[in-house]
Write a protein that holds these residues in place. Structure first.
Motif, PDB file in Angstrom:
ATOM      1  N   ILE A  83       0.855  -1.187   0.000  1.00  0.00           N
ATOM      2  CA  ILE A  83       0.000   0.000   0.000  1.00  0.00           C
ATOM      3  C   ILE A  83       0.889   1.234   0.000  1.00  0.00           C
ATOM      4  O   ILE A  83       2.034   1.173   0.443  1.00  0.00           O
ATOM      5  CB  ILE A  83      -0.925  -0.007   1.238  1.00  0.00           C
ATOM      6  N   ASP A  84       0.390   2.321  -0.532  1.00  0.00           N
ATOM      7  CA  ASP A  84       1.129   3.574  -0.491  1.00  0.00           C
ATOM      8  C   ASP A  84       0.695   4.326   0.765  1.00  0.00           C
ATOM      9  O   ASP A  84      -0.424   4.844   0.849  1.00  0.00           O
ATOM     10  CB  ASP A  84       0.813   4.376  -1.762  1.00  0.00           C
ATOM     11  N   GLY A  85       1.576   4.362   1.764  1.00  0.00           N
ATOM     12  CA  GLY A  85       1.230   4.954   3.059  1.00  0.00           C
ATOM     13  C   GLY A  85       0.862   6.428   2.954  1.00  0.00           C
ATOM     14  O   GLY A  85      -0.007   6.913   3.675  1.00  0.00           O
ATOM     15  N   GLY A  86       1.538   7.128   2.060  1.00  0.00           N
ATOM     16  CA  GLY A  86       1.244   8.548   1.870  1.00  0.00           C
ATOM     17  C   GLY A  86      -0.177   8.741   1.382  1.00  0.00           C
ATOM     18  O   GLY A  86      -0.939   9.559   1.907  1.00  0.00           O
ATOM     19  N   ARG A  87      -0.540   7.954   0.385  1.00  0.00           N
ATOM     20  CA  ARG A  87      -1.893   8.054  -0.161  1.00  0.00           C
ATOM     21  C   ARG A  87      -2.943   7.684   0.902  1.00  0.00           C
ATOM     22  O   ARG A  87      -4.020   8.255   0.954  1.00  0.00           O
ATOM     23  CB  ARG A  87      -2.075   7.150  -1.381  1.00  0.00           C
ATOM     24  N   LEU A  88      -2.596   6.703   1.721  1.00  0.00           N
ATOM     25  CA  LEU A  88      -3.544   6.270   2.752  1.00  0.00           C
ATOM     26  C   LEU A  88      -3.833   7.408   3.736  1.00  0.00           C
ATOM     27  O   LEU A  88      -4.989   7.662   4.095  1.00  0.00           O
ATOM     28  CB  LEU A  88      -2.974   5.039   3.481  1.00  0.00           C
ATOM     29  N   CYS A  89      -2.789   8.096   4.155  1.00  0.00           N
ATOM     30  CA  CYS A  89      -2.984   9.228   5.074  1.00  0.00           C
ATOM     31  C   CYS A  89      -3.825  10.310   4.409  1.00  0.00           C
ATOM     32  O   CYS A  89      -4.745  10.870   5.018  1.00  0.00           O
ATOM     33  CB  CYS A  89      -1.642   9.842   5.476  1.00  0.00           C
ATOM     34  N   VAL A  90      -3.478  10.618   3.152  1.00  0.00           N
ATOM     35  CA  VAL A  90      -4.192  11.682   2.460  1.00  0.00           C
ATOM     36  C   VAL A  90      -5.668  11.320   2.308  1.00  0.00           C
ATOM     37  O   VAL A  90      -6.549  12.149   2.533  1.00  0.00           O
ATOM     38  CB  VAL A  90      -3.532  11.974   1.087  1.00  0.00           C
ATOM     39  N   ALA A  91      -5.927  10.060   1.975  1.00  0.00           N
ATOM     40  CA  ALA A  91      -7.318   9.632   1.789  1.00  0.00           C
ATOM     41  C   ALA A  91      -8.105   9.817   3.089  1.00  0.00           C
ATOM     42  O   ALA A  91      -9.235  10.316   3.085  1.00  0.00           O
ATOM     43  CB  ALA A  91      -7.358   8.179   1.329  1.00  0.00           C
ATOM     44  N   ASN A  92      -7.509   9.429   4.200  1.00  0.00           N
ATOM     45  CA  ASN A  92      -8.186   9.593   5.487  1.00  0.00           C
ATOM     46  C   ASN A  92      -8.412  11.067   5.811  1.00  0.00           C
ATOM     47  O   ASN A  92      -9.484  11.454   6.275  1.00  0.00           O
ATOM     48  CB  ASN A  92      -7.353   8.945   6.603  1.00  0.00           C
ATOM     49  N   ALA A  93      -7.369  11.872   5.547  1.00  0.00           N
ATOM     50  CA  ALA A  93      -7.478  13.299   5.867  1.00  0.00           C
ATOM     51  C   ALA A  93      -8.546  13.963   5.010  1.00  0.00           C
ATOM     52  O   ALA A  93      -9.349  14.765   5.502  1.00  0.00           O
ATOM     53  CB  ALA A  93      -6.121  13.977   5.654  1.00  0.00           C
ATOM     54  N   VAL A  94      -8.553  13.630   3.723  1.00  0.00           N
ATOM     55  CA  VAL A  94      -9.520  14.246   2.812  1.00  0.00           C
ATOM     56  C   VAL A  94     -10.945  13.875   3.221  1.00  0.00           C
ATOM     57  O   VAL A  94     -11.843  14.721   3.265  1.00  0.00           O
ATOM     58  CB  VAL A  94      -9.232  13.831   1.348  1.00  0.00           C
ATOM     59  N   ASP A  95     -11.143  12.612   3.582  1.00  0.00           N
ATOM     60  CA  ASP A  95     -12.479  12.183   3.979  1.00  0.00           C
ATOM     61  C   ASP A  95     -12.913  12.925   5.245  1.00  0.00           C
ATOM     62  O   ASP A  95     -14.029  13.426   5.346  1.00  0.00           O
ATOM     63  CB  ASP A  95     -12.511  10.667   4.199  1.00  0.00           C
ATOM     64  N   ALA A  96     -12.003  13.008   6.214  1.00  0.00           N
ATOM     65  CA  ALA A  96     -12.321  13.715   7.450  1.00  0.00           C
ATOM     66  C   ALA A  96     -12.678  15.162   7.146  1.00  0.00           C
ATOM     67  O   ALA A  96     -13.672  15.697   7.642  1.00  0.00           O
ATOM     68  CB  ALA A  96     -11.129  13.653   8.409  1.00  0.00           C
ATOM     69  N   HIS A  97     -11.870  15.773   6.285  1.00  0.00           N
ATOM     70  CA  HIS A  97     -12.091  17.172   5.942  1.00  0.00           C
ATOM     71  C   HIS A  97     -13.441  17.369   5.260  1.00  0.00           C
ATOM     72  O   HIS A  97     -14.186  18.296   5.585  1.00  0.00           O
ATOM     73  CB  HIS A  97     -10.958  17.650   5.030  1.00  0.00           C
ATOM     74  N   GLU A  98     -13.754  16.480   4.348  1.00  0.00           N
ATOM     75  CA  GLU A  98     -15.021  16.621   3.629  1.00  0.00           C
ATOM     76  C   GLU A  98     -16.218  16.427   4.552  1.00  0.00           C
ATOM     77  O   GLU A  98     -17.309  16.918   4.284  1.00  0.00           O
ATOM     78  CB  GLU A  98     -15.079  15.633   2.459  1.00  0.00           C
ATOM     79  N   GLU A  99     -15.990  15.703   5.645  1.00  0.00           N
ATOM     80  CA  GLU A  99     -17.068  15.504   6.605  1.00  0.00           C
ATOM     81  C   GLU A  99     -17.055  16.572   7.698  1.00  0.00           C
ATOM     82  O   GLU A  99     -17.742  16.423   8.694  1.00  0.00           O
ATOM     83  CB  GLU A  99     -16.971  14.108   7.216  1.00  0.00           C
ATOM     84  N   GLY A 100     -16.205  17.563   7.550  1.00  0.00           N
ATOM     85  CA  GLY A 100     -16.284  18.694   8.470  1.00  0.00           C
ATOM     86  C   GLY A 100     -15.083  18.929   9.373  1.00  0.00           C
ATOM     87  O   GLY A 100     -15.043  19.930  10.086  1.00  0.00           O
ATOM     88  N   ALA A 101     -14.115  18.033   9.365  1.00  0.00           N
ATOM     89  CA  ALA A 101     -12.946  18.255  10.212  1.00  0.00           C
ATOM     90  C   ALA A 101     -12.130  19.404   9.639  1.00  0.00           C
ATOM     91  O   ALA A 101     -12.103  19.611   8.437  1.00  0.00           O
ATOM     92  CB  ALA A 101     -12.091  16.996  10.280  1.00  0.00           C
ATOM     93  N   ARG A 102     -11.487  20.173  10.536  1.00  0.00           N
ATOM     94  CA  ARG A 102     -10.600  21.205  10.005  1.00  0.00           C
ATOM     95  C   ARG A 102      -9.164  20.722  10.090  1.00  0.00           C
ATOM     96  O   ARG A 102      -8.747  20.141  11.092  1.00  0.00           O
ATOM     97  CB  ARG A 102     -10.796  22.553  10.682  1.00  0.00           C
ATOM     98  N   LEU A 103      -8.422  20.973   9.015  1.00  0.00           N
ATOM     99  CA  LEU A 103      -7.060  20.481   8.937  1.00  0.00           C
ATOM    100  C   LEU A 103      -6.085  21.639   8.945  1.00  0.00           C
ATOM    101  O   LEU A 103      -6.272  22.602   8.206  1.00  0.00           O
ATOM    102  CB  LEU A 103      -6.873  19.672   7.645  1.00  0.00           C
ATOM    103  N   PHE A 104      -5.076  21.529   9.764  1.00  0.00           N
ATOM    104  CA  PHE A 104      -4.041  22.549   9.818  1.00  0.00           C
ATOM    105  C   PHE A 104      -2.727  21.892   9.433  1.00  0.00           C
ATOM    106  O   PHE A 104      -1.958  21.462  10.289  1.00  0.00           O
ATOM    107  CB  PHE A 104      -3.952  23.143  11.216  1.00  0.00           C
TER     108      PHE A 104
END
Ligand SMILES: Cc1cc2nc3c(=O)[nH]c(=O)nc-3n(C[C@H](O)[C@H](O)[C@H](O)COP(=O)(O)OP(=O)(O)OC[C@H]3O[C@@H](n4cnc5c(N)ncnc54)[C@H](O)[C@@H]3O)c2cc1C
Ligand SMILES: Cc1cc2nc3c(=O)[nH]c(=O)nc-3n(C[C@H](O)[C@H](O)[C@H](O)COP(=O)(O)OP(=O)(O)OC[C@H]3O[C@@H](n4cnc5c(N)ncnc54)[C@H](O)[C@@H]3O)c2cc1C
Lengths: 609, 420
Positions: A172-193
């Motif tokens: 698995i591409d670990g970088g992509r995995l993190c980004v996928a999780n972050a993007v999903d969280a963000h789209e559901e309302g989490a704020r990312l800094f």
């Protein structure tokens, strides 16, 4: 989009539960943008918490983006604690169903030398036992091979081989995995800094109140109130604990540095296990479009933001693999990468946890600080489970009873919801089939969004990085939607510039696209790409062979010819330039001529808020 | 096979080797030259310097002065004229400025005639950067970056990108830039391009120069013809590694060799054996050649003239076979290698150097890969053995330095052969 300097607007709580914490800006602050941090942010957001995630460098900057990239089922634990193997395999299966596009099969070969022929039946029996868990992650059962069969499958193998065993794992591409999780969280309302470091965790009367943070680009600080903080900072965990005035030992990990050596193409059909001179198991694995040798494990006492491989470490690995697969000596190395494992601390403290891979420290119990938790250890393979356990605990502590159950094993990660035919995609958009295949690997069904960009603006179909390959549309996409702020960030998400040419042909162009996308001045682009080039050179030069050295000399000459070699002092201020705040830069470098000659716009860095 | 005999054998036909041949012929000696590969001169982007331009630029910034073109030796200047590929800036005048793909207008002592010299434009010039659908030519980004360059700002240049139809076929978007350049060797095609550029200029109203990618001819620089046709200066920006400028160097080299009747053997030389009376070269094909002297102009690490070959290579399953210097020359010859003022003697690693500490330049210090080379005094390596160009340890890696060192080598050879 708000800049991190502004107060965070109040979002009305989506949960009905009435508690004092309702007056806080968010319900949960997650520190760290690795798999564990992004995994927790996603799970908690999906369960209705208002979440803010802080990442000091970039998503997947730490261990998560520099691992061996396997979600293995943990055969290592099979004899001591088969329960761990069971959960690992099961969760590996879950990851497969939520992000099928990110996984690729890595069949392993375990060559057995003549000297070990006597234990061959034992090994066979061992993998027979492992076979029982394989269906959980759609793995194939193991196979027993004679010495001849082994060499037939992998002609590069050398040595007195008695036989071998195959077993099945997933990459698995670990970088992509993190980004996928972050993007999903963000789209559901989490704020990312992203690019903001937490500077302090404030607590009062034994209860967490807030965190203070600072945007490392602009230098602008802020404060966000929260009743709960999860420290998911991997090897940084003890440092982070100290930001809450806790003794670092209460979030102690044993920092184990591991490096990998990357070759320009797939050298073998199978991943091959080998042993180093000191008896450690290492491997050479075909991984995406390259081969990778890994890994070392050494206690690390250096700077966690600046971990690079040394030539000694490279030699140790190459020597180890050359014993069974001598072709690695002549093969072309295109780079190295290094990370630090947050291994559970070994002396005394957490004996019971030692048989496990991860543990949660509740600082209410260890330090009398309610609402502060540290996630220690973990694996890519079990990040989802670990995050689920963490959020279960948060929900229980919040409500006094189990809250809504986790859905992260059912809900697809962005792009994982359906399959996309890469060849068809290539035809539809008039792009190269390989480029399409790589794009679909990285983005799954979301490659369509990148396709739509190309439909809107044909010029975005141009190739930026020929080696990977990466198209302009993808660069723009990751800048706009995946929190990439620099060329290096783009590389972490797309593997741009990590091929044989070392970014010589694409860094400048990528820098220009990033700067444009973020509204920065062109000189910011130039310095950003120079910084990327010289940084990446550092990860290559520890592993040069004849061809690589020549390539490197050409790269130096060409950089000298076109841009000039940047001096250290110039590079030191790049970070500040890239962020675009002249005032801070001038203060930082004492208003030097270099900084003063540049006018940079005053925008804040991107956050997803 | 009976070995042929000749006065001087030159190994390597980059800037240094070609200059050496030219100067030897001028001095009445018979020459044979070998080159089996691709050197720095063929890879470079079309700017030529005496000293690294960055150093000059930095000094000029510190002293707040305009960098001026320093003198080039008279014979080196004659060589450049004989090669006929470059234009040198006038001595004592402002240095030429060329556009780099990294978004700068850098100074250069001279440049391939196809490149646009921005120093010759008037203040406030409006430079058109047409869009061409090619990977190396993101006209919008380039125009933006160039506009922000300090020099462009100081001179008030305006760089503007706009749509243009400068390629004929769809496929031309994908071919290598050198191949596109080769298409412009055709006169009719150049006239067609000129016509398109004229239309562009007419449409744009005001244009003081046209800046294009490295596509204007592979054997001849077609920029001058275009400039005449269009009526405003037309020229290239520097290209990426291995582009048209290198092809044009090779074409100019062939023309020069033909004029001075030197034949270039496209062969790699494997060894140079020396004895008291002669040198014997052995080539890849097995052919041998006797000469009275040999000049190594084989380039540095970038050209493959110096090879990084640490003992750990070729070890197979075993440990490296012994300690030796991690670099060697591409042909076996009695030379000593040196870098940063120190020779490589008995090493202290069975494997190789810790390149992470030495390979890349830091600040002003060149890295090991840039400065490793043959130790020599002037051009003399030993009796009958001479060196020129990048192969010499610690010599600045520039075109004009390489060419000058070739002339120095020719003098040294002449002196040695006369002395006997
Ligand atoms: C060499 C190596 C090989 C590995 N191989 C595998 C493998 O094959 N399979 C597998 O499953 N696992 C593997 N692992 C383990 C796995 O990668 C890690 O356990 C896992 O990625 C840990 O994730 P994390 O989120 O806890 O930490 P990290 O990914 O390290 O993330 C921590 C983040 O916190 C950020 N941070 C730190 N301090 C602050 C602060 N004050 N404010 C804001 N942010 C901060 C850092 O920048 C960093 O990005 C490997 C690890 C290594 C090092
Ligand atoms: C990418 C790049 C950009 C550059 N930019 C600039 C610039 O902007 N300005 C500037 O002044 N300089 C620049 N340089 C440097 C400049 O090009 C060199 O310093 C100069 O060309 C060196 O010339 P040379 O003849 O010594 O070596 P080379 O041109 O390298 O010639 C050596 C030749 O020897 C041949 N050879 C090697 N071994 C053997 C053998 N055993 N048998 C036969 N042939 C052999 C090689 O194939 C090669 O053709 C640049 C160099 C590079 C690589």
């Amino acid at each position: 989009m708000t800049s991190p300097g502004e107060p965070v607007p109040r979002v009305s709580g989506r949960l009905a539960s009435a508690s004092a914490a309702e007056t806080c800006d968010v319900d949960l602050v997650v520190i760290g943008g690795g798999v564990n941090g992004t995994g927790v942010a996603r799970d908690a957001t999906l369960r209705g918490l208002r979440v803010a995630l802080f990442e000091r460098n970039d998503l997947a900057f730490g261990a998560s983006g520099n691992s061996s990239g396997m979600i293995h089922g943990g055969p290592r634990y099979l004899s001591a604690d088969p329960e761990v193997t069971y959960t690992s395999c099961k969760d590996s299966g879950h990851i497969q169903s939520i992000a099928p596009h990110l996984l690729f099969r890595i069949p392993f070969l375990l060559p057995v030398p003549q000297a070990k022929r006597r234990i061959f039946p034992l090994m066979d029996a061992f993998f027979e036992a492992y076979d029982r868990y394989q269906p959980l992650k759609r793995g194939k059962p193991h196979a027993r091979l004679t010495g001849e069969e082994l060499v037939q499958l992998e002609p590069g193998l050398r040595g007195e081989l008695y036989g071998g065993i195959t077993f099945d794992e997933w990459g698995i591409d670990g970088g992509r995995l993190c980004v996928a999780n972050a993007v999903d969280a963000h789209e559901e309302g989490a704020r990312l800094f992203v690019g903001s470091t937490v500077e302090a965790i404030e607590h009062e009367g034994g209860v967490v109140r807030a965190v203070r943070y600072r945007d490392r680009g602009t230098g602008v600080g802020g404060r966000i109130t929260t009743p709960r903080v999860v420290n998911a900072t991997g090897a940084w965990a003890p440092l982070t604990a100290s930001l809450g005035q806790l003794p670092p030992v209460h979030a102690r990990v044993r920092p184990g540095k591991g490096i990998h050596v990357v070759f320009d193409r797939r050298l073998s059909n199978y991943a091959i296990m080998s042993e180093t001179i000191d008896g450690r198991t290492i491997f050479i694995e075909p991984w995406q479009n390259v081969s990778v040798i890994g890994t070392t494990d050494d206690d690390y006492y250096g700077d966690l933001d600046d971990v690079v491989a040394t030539s000694e470490e490279v030699r140790y690995l190459v020597e180890g693999v050359a014993r069974v697969f001598p072709a690695v000596r002549e093969a072309r190395i295109i780079g190295t990468f290094a990370g630090v494992r947050p291994t559970l601390y070994e002396y005394g403290k957490l004996e019971d946890a030692l048989s496990r891979e991860h543990a949660i420290v509740e600082h209410a119990a260890t330090d009398g600080v309610t609402g502060l938790y540290s996630m220690l250890g973990g694996k890519l393979a079990s990040y989802r489970l670990f995050a689920e356990e963490m959020v279960d605990l948060l929900m229980r502590d919040r409500l006094g009873r189990p809250g809504a159950p986790s859905t992260t094993h059912l809900r697809a990660l962005p792009g994982g919801d359906r399959e996309l035919d890469a060849l068809r995609f290539a035809r539809d958009h008039g792009i190269d089939a390989i480029a399409a295949r790589r794009l679909v690997y990285r983005h799954g069904a979301r490659a369509e969004r990148i396709g739509e960009r190309m439909k809107r603006r044909a010029s975005e179909a141009r190739t930026v990085c020929v080696c990977e390959p990466v198209l302009e549309a993808e660069v723009r996409h990751v800048v706009e939607h995946e929190f990439a702020r620099t060329v290096d960030d783009v590389a972490r998400r797309t593997r741009l510039g990590l091929g044989a040419c070392g970014g010589m042909r694409c860094a400048a162009r990528c820098g220009a696209i990033v700067a444009e996308g973020r509204g920065h001045a062109p000189e910011v682009a130039a310095m950003d790409s120079l910084r990327f080039l010289t940084q990446k050179a550092r990860t290559r030069v520890c592993a040069l062979g004849p061809i690589e050295a020549r390539q490197e000399a050409i790269a130096i000459a060409s950089l000298r010819s076109q841009a000039g070699i940047p001096t250290r002092s110039r590079l030191a201020v790049v970070g500040e330039w890239a962020a675009g705040n002249t005032a801070v830069v001038n203060a930082a470098v004492g208003n030097s001529a270099a900084a003063a000659s540049v006018s940079v716009d005053e925008r804040g860095a991107q956050d997803g808020g | 096979m009976a070995a042929e005999s000749i006065d001087v054998a030159v190994v390597g036909a980059g800037a240094a080797g070609v200059a050496t041949c030219w100067a030897l012929v001028e001095r009445g000696l018979s020459v044979r030259v070998f080159d089996g590969g691709l050197g720095a001169t063929s890879l470079a982007g079309g700017a030529i310097d005496d000293r690294p331009w960055e150093e000059l630029a930095r000094a000029a910034t510190t002293l707040r002065v305009e960098p001026l073109a320093r003198p080039v030796g008279a014979e080196a200047a004659r060589f450049v004229a004989a090669l006929g590929l470059h234009r040198l800036g006038d001595e004592g005048a402002s240095m030429p400025r060329v556009a780099t793909p990294m978004g700068r207008f850098r100074i250069a002592r001279g440049h391939d005639r196809a490149l646009l010299d921005l120093s010759r434009l008037a203040d406030g010039a409006r430079v058109l950067v047409p869009r061409v659908p090619r990977a190396e030519w993101d006209a919008d980004a380039l125009a933006r970056a160039w506009s922000a360059d300090d020099y462009a700002r100081a001179r008030g240049f305006e760089l503007v990108s706009m749509d243009a139809e400068l390629t004929m076929h769809l496929g031309e978007a994908r071919i290598a830039s050198a191949d596109l350049a080769a298409l412009h060797d055709d006169d009719a095609r150049v006239r067609w391009l000129g016509a398109r550029l004229l239309e562009l200029v007419a449409r744009e109203g005001r244009a003081d120069a046209l800046l294009l990618g490295p596509w204007l001819g592979a054997t001849h620089a077609r920029a001058e013809a275009l400039t005449q046709q269009v009526g405003v200066p037309v020229g290239e920006a520097m290209g990426e590694v291995g582009g048209a400028a290198g092809l044009r160097f090779e074409a100019a080299r062939s023309r020069l060799f033909e004029r001075i009747a030197v034949s270039l053997e496209r062969e790699q030389v494997h060894a140079a054996h020396l004895d008291d009376a002669k040198v014997e070269l052995t080539c890849e094909s097995g052919a041998t050649l006797r000469a009275r002297a040999v000049v190594l102009a084989i380039g540095g690490v970038a050209s493959g003239g110096i090879v990084f070959d640490p003992p750990e290579r070729h070890a197979g399953r075993d440990a490296p076979s012994g300690v030796r210097a991690p670099f060697r020359t591409s042909l076996a010859a009695p030379v000593t290698l040196a870098a940063a003022g120190r020779v490589f003697d008995v090493g202290s690693s069975l494997f190789g150097p810790a390149l992470e500490r030495e390979a890349w330049p830091t600040d002003a210090d060149p890295g090991l890969l840039e400065c490793v080379g043959v130790a020599c005094r002037g051009a003399r390596v030993g009796a009958r053995l001479f060196a020129a160009g990048d192969v010499i340890a610690d010599r600045p890696r520039t075109f004009l330095e390489a060419a000058s060192s070739g002339i120095v080598a020719a003098d040294a050879v002449l002196g040695a052969l006369r002395g006997r």
